[in-house]
Design a protein around this motif. Structure first.
Motif, PDB file in Angstrom:
ATOM      1  N   PRO A 288       0.679  -1.206  -0.096  1.00 16.40           N
ATOM      2  CA  PRO A 288       0.114  -0.044   0.078  1.00 16.40           C
ATOM      3  C   PRO A 288       0.829   0.902  -0.046  1.00 16.40           C
ATOM      4  O   PRO A 288       2.017   1.276   0.534  1.00 16.40           O
ATOM      5  N   ASP A 289       0.402   2.498  -0.364  1.00 16.69           N
ATOM      6  CA  ASP A 289       1.304   3.630  -0.788  1.00 16.69           C
ATOM      7  C   ASP A 289       2.255   3.611  -1.775  1.00 16.69           C
ATOM      8  O   ASP A 289       3.343   4.674  -1.660  1.00 16.69           O
ATOM      9  N   CYS A 290       2.352   2.433  -2.451  1.00 21.40           N
ATOM     10  CA  CYS A 290       3.631   2.702  -3.497  1.00 21.40           C
ATOM     11  C   CYS A 290       2.878   2.309  -4.734  1.00 21.40           C
ATOM     12  O   CYS A 290       1.937   1.895  -5.078  1.00 21.40           O
ATOM     13  N   ASN A 291       3.662   3.051  -5.793  1.00 24.15           N
ATOM     14  CA  ASN A 291       3.317   2.985  -6.944  1.00 24.15           C
ATOM     15  C   ASN A 291       4.441   2.016  -7.570  1.00 24.15           C
ATOM     16  O   ASN A 291       5.501   2.160  -7.929  1.00 24.15           O
ATOM     17  N   HIS A 292       3.857   0.877  -8.002  1.00 20.10           N
ATOM     18  CA  HIS A 292       4.758  -0.162  -8.690  1.00 20.10           C
ATOM     19  C   HIS A 292       4.795   0.124 -10.076  1.00 20.10           C
ATOM     20  O   HIS A 292       3.926   0.190 -10.761  1.00 20.10           O
ATOM     21  N   ILE A 293       6.063   0.124 -10.732  1.00 22.56           N
ATOM     22  CA  ILE A 293       6.299   0.466 -12.033  1.00 22.56           C
ATOM     23  C   ILE A 293       6.266  -0.731 -13.016  1.00 22.56           C
ATOM     24  O   ILE A 293       6.744  -0.679 -14.196  1.00 22.56           O
ATOM     25  N   TYR A 294       6.324  -2.064 -12.396  1.00 22.25           N
ATOM     26  CA  TYR A 294       6.261  -3.234 -13.026  1.00 22.25           C
ATOM     27  C   TYR A 294       7.774  -3.248 -14.169  1.00 22.25           C
ATOM     28  O   TYR A 294       7.346  -3.547 -15.286  1.00 22.25           O
ATOM     29  N   HIS A 295       8.727  -3.214 -13.559  1.00 18.56           N
ATOM     30  CA  HIS A 295       9.965  -3.406 -14.478  1.00 18.56           C
ATOM     31  C   HIS A 295       9.644  -4.995 -14.858  1.00 18.56           C
ATOM     32  O   HIS A 295       9.959  -5.242 -16.069  1.00 18.56           O
ATOM     33  N   GLN A 296       9.275  -5.756 -13.813  1.00 20.12           N
ATOM     34  CA  GLN A 296       8.867  -7.143 -14.048  1.00 20.12           C
ATOM     35  C   GLN A 296       7.425  -7.328 -13.300  1.00 20.12           C
ATOM     36  O   GLN A 296       7.345  -6.760 -12.427  1.00 20.12           O
ATOM     37  N   TYR A 297       6.882  -8.116 -14.071  1.00 23.28           N
ATOM     38  CA  TYR A 297       5.649  -8.787 -13.724  1.00 23.28           C
ATOM     39  C   TYR A 297       5.987 -10.241 -12.964  1.00 23.28           C
ATOM     40  O   TYR A 297       6.027 -10.877 -13.948  1.00 23.28           O
ATOM     41  N   THR A 298       6.363 -10.350 -11.867  1.00 21.07           N
ATOM     42  CA  THR A 298       6.885 -11.509 -11.432  1.00 21.07           C
ATOM     43  C   THR A 298       5.780 -12.362 -10.348  1.00 21.07           C
ATOM     44  O   THR A 298       5.583 -11.833  -9.331  1.00 21.07           O
ATOM     45  N   ILE A 299       5.623 -13.459 -10.819  1.00 18.75           N
ATOM     46  CA  ILE A 299       4.464 -14.363  -9.944  1.00 18.75           C
ATOM     47  C   ILE A 299       5.400 -15.427  -9.169  1.00 18.75           C
ATOM     48  O   ILE A 299       6.556 -15.575  -9.570  1.00 18.75           O
ATOM     49  N   ARG A 300       4.868 -15.906  -8.226  1.00 13.92           N
ATOM     50  CA  ARG A 300       5.241 -17.000  -7.623  1.00 13.92           C
ATOM     51  C   ARG A 300       4.360 -18.190  -7.852  1.00 13.92           C
ATOM     52  O   ARG A 300       3.238 -18.251  -8.140  1.00 13.92           O
ATOM     53  N   ALA A 301       5.255 -19.269  -8.536  1.00 16.40           N
ATOM     54  CA  ALA A 301       4.447 -20.299  -9.187  1.00 16.40           C
ATOM     55  C   ALA A 301       4.918 -21.791  -8.560  1.00 16.40           C
ATOM     56  O   ALA A 301       5.889 -21.917  -8.030  1.00 16.40           O
ATOM     57  N   LYS A 302       3.859 -22.614  -8.346  1.00 20.93           N
ATOM     58  CA  LYS A 302       3.948 -23.899  -7.908  1.00 20.93           C
ATOM     59  C   LYS A 302       4.712 -24.799  -9.124  1.00 20.93           C
ATOM     60  O   LYS A 302       4.238 -24.541 -10.387  1.00 20.93           O
ATOM     61  N   ASN A 303       5.633 -25.642  -8.982  1.00 22.60           N
ATOM     62  CA  ASN A 303       6.471 -26.410  -9.831  1.00 22.60           C
ATOM     63  C   ASN A 303       6.881 -25.085 -11.074  1.00 22.60           C
ATOM     64  O   ASN A 303       6.684 -25.387 -12.150  1.00 22.60           O
ATOM     65  N   ARG A 304       7.570 -24.306 -10.450  1.00 24.14           N
ATOM     66  CA  ARG A 304       7.840 -22.869 -11.315  1.00 24.14           C
ATOM     67  C   ARG A 304       8.730 -23.537 -12.428  1.00 24.14           C
ATOM     68  O   ARG A 304       8.733 -23.190 -13.636  1.00 24.14           O
ATOM     69  N   ASP A 305       9.563 -24.685 -12.308  1.00 24.84           N
ATOM     70  CA  ASP A 305      10.528 -24.794 -13.527  1.00 24.84           C
ATOM     71  C   ASP A 305       9.676 -25.775 -14.664  1.00 24.84           C
ATOM     72  O   ASP A 305      10.025 -25.492 -15.709  1.00 24.84           O
ATOM     73  N   GLY A 306       8.885 -26.471 -14.034  1.00 16.66           N
ATOM     74  CA  GLY A 306       7.860 -27.377 -14.983  1.00 16.66           C
ATOM     75  C   GLY A 306       7.334 -26.307 -15.622  1.00 16.66           C
ATOM     76  O   GLY A 306       7.063 -26.201 -16.978  1.00 16.66           O
ATOM     77  N   LEU A 307       6.575 -25.139 -15.267  1.00 12.98           N
ATOM     78  CA  LEU A 307       5.867 -24.329 -15.901  1.00 12.98           C
ATOM     79  C   LEU A 307       6.642 -23.525 -16.736  1.00 12.98           C
ATOM     80  O   LEU A 307       6.398 -23.406 -18.027  1.00 12.98           O
ATOM     81  N   LYS A 308       7.811 -23.206 -16.356  1.00 13.27           N
ATOM     82  CA  LYS A 308       8.779 -22.398 -17.271  1.00 13.27           C
ATOM     83  C   LYS A 308       8.963 -23.110 -18.586  1.00 13.27           C
ATOM     84  O   LYS A 308       9.104 -22.857 -19.730  1.00 13.27           O
ATOM     85  N   ASP A 309       9.329 -24.441 -18.259  1.00 13.63           N
ATOM     86  CA  ASP A 309       9.703 -25.344 -19.566  1.00 13.63           C
ATOM     87  C   ASP A 309       8.725 -25.411 -20.503  1.00 13.63           C
ATOM     88  O   ASP A 309       8.419 -25.405 -21.661  1.00 13.63           O
ATOM     89  N   PHE A 310       7.218 -25.494 -19.991  1.00 14.74           N
ATOM     90  CA  PHE A 310       6.116 -25.797 -20.699  1.00 14.74           C
ATOM     91  C   PHE A 310       5.745 -24.359 -21.519  1.00 14.74           C
ATOM     92  O   PHE A 310       5.319 -24.433 -22.612  1.00 14.74           O
ATOM     93  N   LEU A 311       5.954 -23.312 -20.778  1.00 12.76           N
ATOM     94  CA  LEU A 311       5.577 -22.110 -21.613  1.00 12.76           C
ATOM     95  C   LEU A 311       6.766 -21.855 -22.619  1.00 12.76           C
ATOM     96  O   LEU A 311       6.205 -21.136 -23.794  1.00 12.76           O
ATOM     97  N   LYS A 312       8.092 -22.334 -22.464  1.00  5.62           N
ATOM     98  CA  LYS A 312       8.859 -21.969 -23.549  1.00  5.62           C
ATOM     99  C   LYS A 312       8.487 -22.941 -24.807  1.00  5.62           C
ATOM    100  O   LYS A 312       8.564 -22.640 -25.871  1.00  5.62           O
ATOM    101  N   GLN A 313       7.840 -24.164 -24.338  1.00  9.79           N
ATOM    102  CA  GLN A 313       7.506 -24.980 -25.485  1.00  9.79           C
ATOM    103  C   GLN A 313       6.125 -24.226 -26.426  1.00  9.79           C
ATOM    104  O   GLN A 313       5.938 -24.528 -27.571  1.00  9.79           O
ATOM    105  N   GLN A 314       5.550 -23.370 -25.796  1.00  8.19           N
ATOM    106  CA  GLN A 314       4.306 -22.741 -26.391  1.00  8.19           C
ATOM    107  C   GLN A 314       4.766 -21.501 -26.604  1.00  8.19           C
ATOM    108  O   GLN A 314       4.122 -20.438 -27.013  1.00  8.19           O
ATOM    109  N   ASN A 315       6.352 -21.039 -26.925  1.00  6.97           N
ATOM    110  CA  ASN A 315       6.704 -19.852 -27.364  1.00  6.97           C
ATOM    111  C   ASN A 315       6.604 -18.759 -26.421  1.00  6.97           C
ATOM    112  O   ASN A 315       6.377 -17.588 -27.296  1.00  6.97           O
TER     113      ASN A 315
END
Ligand SMILES: *Cc1c(COP(=O)(O)O)cnc(C)c1O
Length: 378
Positions: A288-315
């Motif tokens: 609160p009280d912050c203006n986020h400028i989203y240099h990155q939009y960074t999520i926390r993800a379950k099975n992050r590495d699996g998700l990353k590989d999968f997304l790479k396959q989807q370009n």
């Protein structure tokens, strides 16, 4: 669909004639190092973030290095062994690299469990334990301010200067005030992929302190303002005129580009809700009280590495900022940290995933990204 993590060519197309004209003016002048184009940009950026002085340097890595040197942490003049500087282990290497290069010991304080930023409580604990701390360097990671009020309070209490690593946070505010203007010194980066990116390496230091301003202007010129007379051992670290010309053009658009990043972040947030991904994906938290400028939009993800590989396959391009916390880097083994010492940072290295975000990103592309993420968890 092919969605890169970042698409600088799309931005280039919009500003091409304007930037090329500005570069040609520099070429015609044949004045390449410092000079009028650099002074113009320094004045513009100081006005933009609301501070008295700005000094252009070769990179933000150098901004950090020169900031520490301006505090007198300069091995050419002082024995720096045993000196300590507190920072976060969950940042780009440069933050801690600058400290170590001066012979100073980096002291890592863990991050908050939600925001990815350094925890004021962890800084307070480090200050109780470490008695030779010369500076504290909070980083405003991904474009959101660290919790500056308690950090500034600790700086006052212990009489230790704060250097803000604002490499990722140009235009980000904390309680209405720009990041980079709270500490004694603020360090900015114009690496091409940053929100305000040059066409090469470039960085800048901002301050309201005239003494610091003069000192840094001297340090970037081998420690002398007058040619061939040197008060300090500094380095060659200057913002060059071509980069300054590019940056002056781009600075005119930064407010508009930031607003577009924020719109896109909001749309991602909506989409994650719509696809009911809670439990799998945590969108970036907003202080609160912050203006986020989203240099990155960074999520926390379950099975992050699996998700990353999968997304790479989807370009779909994604990136892990950062896969190994700094206290566990090979080059810092001599500091004696071990796995488990800074659990929140280590957890973040396992969970964080940055998604494509830039002003030119289209809603259909964002829908595709989130559809694919939902598909992975189904
Ligand atoms: C990019 C970055 C730097 C270094 O910037 P350069 O201009 O590439 O030297 C320092 N700190 C953080 C947090 C960064 O993201």
């Amino acid at each position: 669909m092919n969605i890169p993590l970042l698409d600088l060519k799309a931005q280039y197309q919009q500003i091409k004639p304007e930037v090329q004209k500005a570069i040609n003016e520099v070429i015609d002048s044949q004045h390449f190092i410092l000079g009028p184009a650099v002074e113009k940009f320094e004045a513009e950026i100081a006005r933009f973030i609301g501070i008295k002085y700005a000094v252009g340097v070769a990179s933000c890595s150098d901004s950090l290095l020169l900031s520490l040197m301006a505090l007198g942490i300069n091995p050419a003049h002082t024995d720096t062994k045993g000196m300590e500087v507190i920072t976060t282990p969950f940042t780009f290497f440069a933050t801690a690299g600058a400290i170590a290069r001066l012979g100073v010991t980096p002291v890592f304080a863990d991050i908050e469990p939600d925001t990815f930023n350094i925890s004021p409580d962890a800084i307070a604990a480090a200050l109780k334990k470490h008695k030779n701390v010369k500076a504290i360097i909070p980083v405003h990671l991904y474009g959101q301010s660290a919790d500056l009020e308690p950090i500034m309070e600790l700086g006052r209490k212990y009489n230790i200067p704060i250097i803000e690593d604002a490499a990722q946070s140009i235009g980000a505010t904390y309680k209405g005030q720009n990041t980079g203007t709270f500490g004694l010194l603020g360090c900015l980066s114009f690496f091409p992929s940053k929100n305000l990116g040059a066409w090469g390496d470039a960085g800048l230091i901002v301050t309201n302190d005239e003494k610091m301003y003069q000192m840094i202007r001297s340090l970037r010129l081998h420690g002398g303002q007058k040619k061939y007379y040197h008060q300090y051992v500094g380095c060659n670290s200057r913002l060059d005129a071509v980069q300054a010309a590019v940056l002056s053009v781009k600075l005119k658009y930064i407010t508009e580009w930031t607003a577009k990043r924020q719109e896109r972040a909001q749309y991602y947030n909506q989409l994650f809700k719509k696809y009911n991904l809670s439990g799998f994906v945590t969108p970036p938290p907003i202080r609160p009280d912050c203006n986020h400028i989203y240099h990155q939009y960074t999520i926390r993800a379950k099975n992050r590495d699996g998700l990353k590989d999968f997304l790479k396959q989807q370009n779909i391009g994604t990136e892990v900022y950062y896969p190994l916390a700094l206290h566990l880097q090979d080059c810092f083994r001599y500091l004696g940290y071990k796995k488990g010492d800074l659990p929140e940072s280590e957890k973040a290295t396992q969970e964080a995933l940055s998604l494509p975000i830039y002003p030119e990103l289209r809603p259909a592309q964002q829908e595709y990204v989130v559809e694919q993420i939902a598909g992975f968890y189904r």
